[in-house]
Design a protein around this motif. Structure first.
Motif, PDB file in Angstrom:
ATOM      1  N   ASN A 151      -4.454   7.497   1.975  1.00  0.00           N
ATOM      2  CA  ASN A 151      -4.987   6.163   2.268  1.00  0.00           C
ATOM      3  C   ASN A 151      -5.524   5.451   1.020  1.00  0.00           C
ATOM      4  O   ASN A 151      -6.647   4.969   1.006  1.00  0.00           O
ATOM      5  N   ASP A 203      -1.995  12.190   3.975  1.00  0.00           N
ATOM      6  CA  ASP A 203      -2.191  10.738   3.816  1.00  0.00           C
ATOM      7  C   ASP A 203      -3.479  10.497   3.051  1.00  0.00           C
ATOM      8  O   ASP A 203      -4.571  10.767   3.553  1.00  0.00           O
ATOM      9  N   ASN A 262       6.285   3.309   5.720  1.00  0.00           N
ATOM     10  CA  ASN A 262       5.679   3.524   7.033  1.00  0.00           C
ATOM     11  C   ASN A 262       5.536   2.167   7.719  1.00  0.00           C
ATOM     12  O   ASN A 262       4.839   1.275   7.232  1.00  0.00           O
ATOM     13  N   GLU A 302       1.615  10.319   1.881  1.00  0.00           N
ATOM     14  CA  GLU A 302       1.604   8.908   2.217  1.00  0.00           C
ATOM     15  C   GLU A 302       0.563   8.176   1.373  1.00  0.00           C
ATOM     16  O   GLU A 302      -0.563   8.657   1.205  1.00  0.00           O
ATOM     17  N   LYS A 351      -0.494  15.631  10.596  1.00  0.00           N
ATOM     18  CA  LYS A 351      -0.733  14.651   9.530  1.00  0.00           C
ATOM     19  C   LYS A 351      -2.201  14.754   9.171  1.00  0.00           C
ATOM     20  O   LYS A 351      -3.071  14.564  10.020  1.00  0.00           O
ATOM     21  N   LYS A 365      -5.438  13.678   6.981  1.00  0.00           N
ATOM     22  CA  LYS A 365      -6.057  12.646   6.160  1.00  0.00           C
ATOM     23  C   LYS A 365      -6.762  13.308   4.977  1.00  0.00           C
ATOM     24  O   LYS A 365      -7.569  14.229   5.161  1.00  0.00           O
ATOM     25  N   ASP A 424       2.543   3.077   2.745  1.00  0.00           N
ATOM     26  CA  ASP A 424       2.021   2.555   4.012  1.00  0.00           C
ATOM     27  C   ASP A 424       1.308   1.224   3.736  1.00  0.00           C
ATOM     28  O   ASP A 424       1.851   0.147   3.996  1.00  0.00           O
ATOM     29  N   GLU A 425       0.109   1.295   3.141  1.00  0.00           N
ATOM     30  CA  GLU A 425      -0.632   0.057   2.874  1.00  0.00           C
ATOM     31  C   GLU A 425       0.147  -0.892   1.951  1.00  0.00           C
ATOM     32  O   GLU A 425      -0.112  -2.099   1.950  1.00  0.00           O
ATOM     33  N   LYS A 485       4.342  -0.208  10.814  1.00  0.00           N
ATOM     34  CA  LYS A 485       3.419  -0.313  11.952  1.00  0.00           C
ATOM     35  C   LYS A 485       3.569  -1.711  12.533  1.00  0.00           C
ATOM     36  O   LYS A 485       3.594  -2.699  11.779  1.00  0.00           O
TER      37      LYS A 485
HETATM   38 MG    MG Z   1      -1.219   5.864   6.431  1.00  0.00          MG
END
Ligand code: MG
Length: 338
Positions: free
Chosen positions: A177, A175, A246, A201, A149, A151, A226-227, A248
């Motif tokens: 972000n 990802d 995603n 992502e 993965k 970033k 995700d976020e 968490k």
């Molecule tokens: Mg993420």
């Protein structure tokens, strides 16, 4: 019921950097113990939580633990009505209650839920942002992992992935972000996909659902939120905008809510990733017990720290092997390294 807690400084093997945040050398987590059950929470400033807010929340929530602790669903509902938000603190409590119940019954969590421990997908290993040559070196060191993965979210995104392709042919999850604009995302994804980037992502801002939808409509690879997704209630509105979510534990408030997200996401035909913050083998192993139900696993942060206080999941052929011990199944390491 008393909640014993302590703050643990996890030391990172490599300083860790993502698109919106500077380099970290240490990350703090809050470890809790409730009647023999262990839990852990890595509060994230991005979601408005810190070690201090977790401590305060634990104090406020402790009186909710005076009833039947086996009835975890009821206890969690009571915690949510006693105090809004504070999902990091609630996640640590939820985890400790599950660990306690599994230990009381003498079964690992996956058995409690009727899951097949052999059905865990391979986990990805995260390569944090750095110069392309340092990211190449980290990639070489990740030889035990089947998936990387990576970033992204910089001006050098394509150079980074091209540099990694010089040293690996493994599948890559990217990802960003939240760092890209929708048009930038579409342009970059078109160039990244032929380089073996299998999923992307959170390409754009957490609240930009129209942007996510636009990116998905103009991209050939799965887009994972995700976020943009914290709890089960966030899922239905995302169903037309992304291909997957995603999960968490620290975002959603623990295993009860994570299971709810899985069910809601499946009802909307979404894919599911199980992810993590920087946390020890305790938090990682707790989340890992749910991975027989998901498509993508990104549970690697215990491997990014040098002073893991626990041992739990192990790695075999790129997959996490769940411990066959009661509850979460972690054991404290005999000597904590510095
Ligand atoms: Mg993420």
């Amino acid at each position: 019921m008393r909640i014993h807690h302590r703050v643990v400084d996890l030391k990172l093997l490599h300083p860790f950097k993502i698109a919106r945040r500077a380099v970290d050398e240490y990350r703090q987590v809050v470890s809790v113990e409730i009647d023999g059950g262990l839990g852990e929470s890595p509060p994230a400033r991005f979601y408005g939580e810190t070690v201090e807010t977790v401590r305060t929340a634990l104090e406020i929530l402790a009186p909710c633990l005076d009833g039947n602790l086996d009835a975890i669903q009821c206890v969690m509902a009571e915690l949510h009505s006693a105090l809004g938000g504070n999902y990091a603190a609630k996640s640590a409590i939820d985890m400790a209650l599950h660990d306690r119940l599994g230990k009381t019954l003498g079964v690992p969590l996956y058995r409690l839920w009727g899951l097949d421990p052999n059905a865990t997908p391979p986990t990805s290993y995260t390569i944090g942002l750095d110069s392309p040559d340092v990211m190449q070196q980290k990639t070489r060191e990740a030889k035990d992992y089947a998936i990387l993965k990576v970033k992204l979210g910089t001006r050098q995104d394509l150079q980074i992935v091209r540099a990694l392709r010089e040293v690996t042919d493994k599948p890559i999850y990217a990802d960003a972000n939240t760092a890209w604009s929708p048009k930038e995302a579409v342009r970059k994804i078109r160039e990244l996909a032929p380089l073996g980037v299998d999923i992307v992502e959170q390409p754009t801002a957490a609240d930009d659902l129209e942007g996510l939808k636009y990116i998905r409509e103009h991209s050939d690879i799965p887009i994972i939120a995700d976020e943009s997704v914290k709890r089960a209630a966030d899922v239905p509105v995302l169903a037309d905008c992304v291909d997957g979510v995603n999960i968490k534990l620290v975002k959603c408030g623990g295993l009860v809510e994570a299971m709810r997200i899985i069910n809601v996401a499946r009802a909307h035909k979404l894919q599911i990733m199980m992810g993590c913050m920087i946390e020890s083998s305790l938090g990682i192993t707790a989340a890992a017990h749910l991975t027989p139900l998901v498509d993508y696993v990104d549970l690697d942060s215990h491997l990014l720290i040098s002073n893991d206080p626990y041992s739990g999941v192990t790695l075999k052929d790129g997959r996490l092997i769940l411990p066959n011990r009661p509850g979460i199944g972690v054991v404290q390491r005999a000597v904590e390294q510095d």
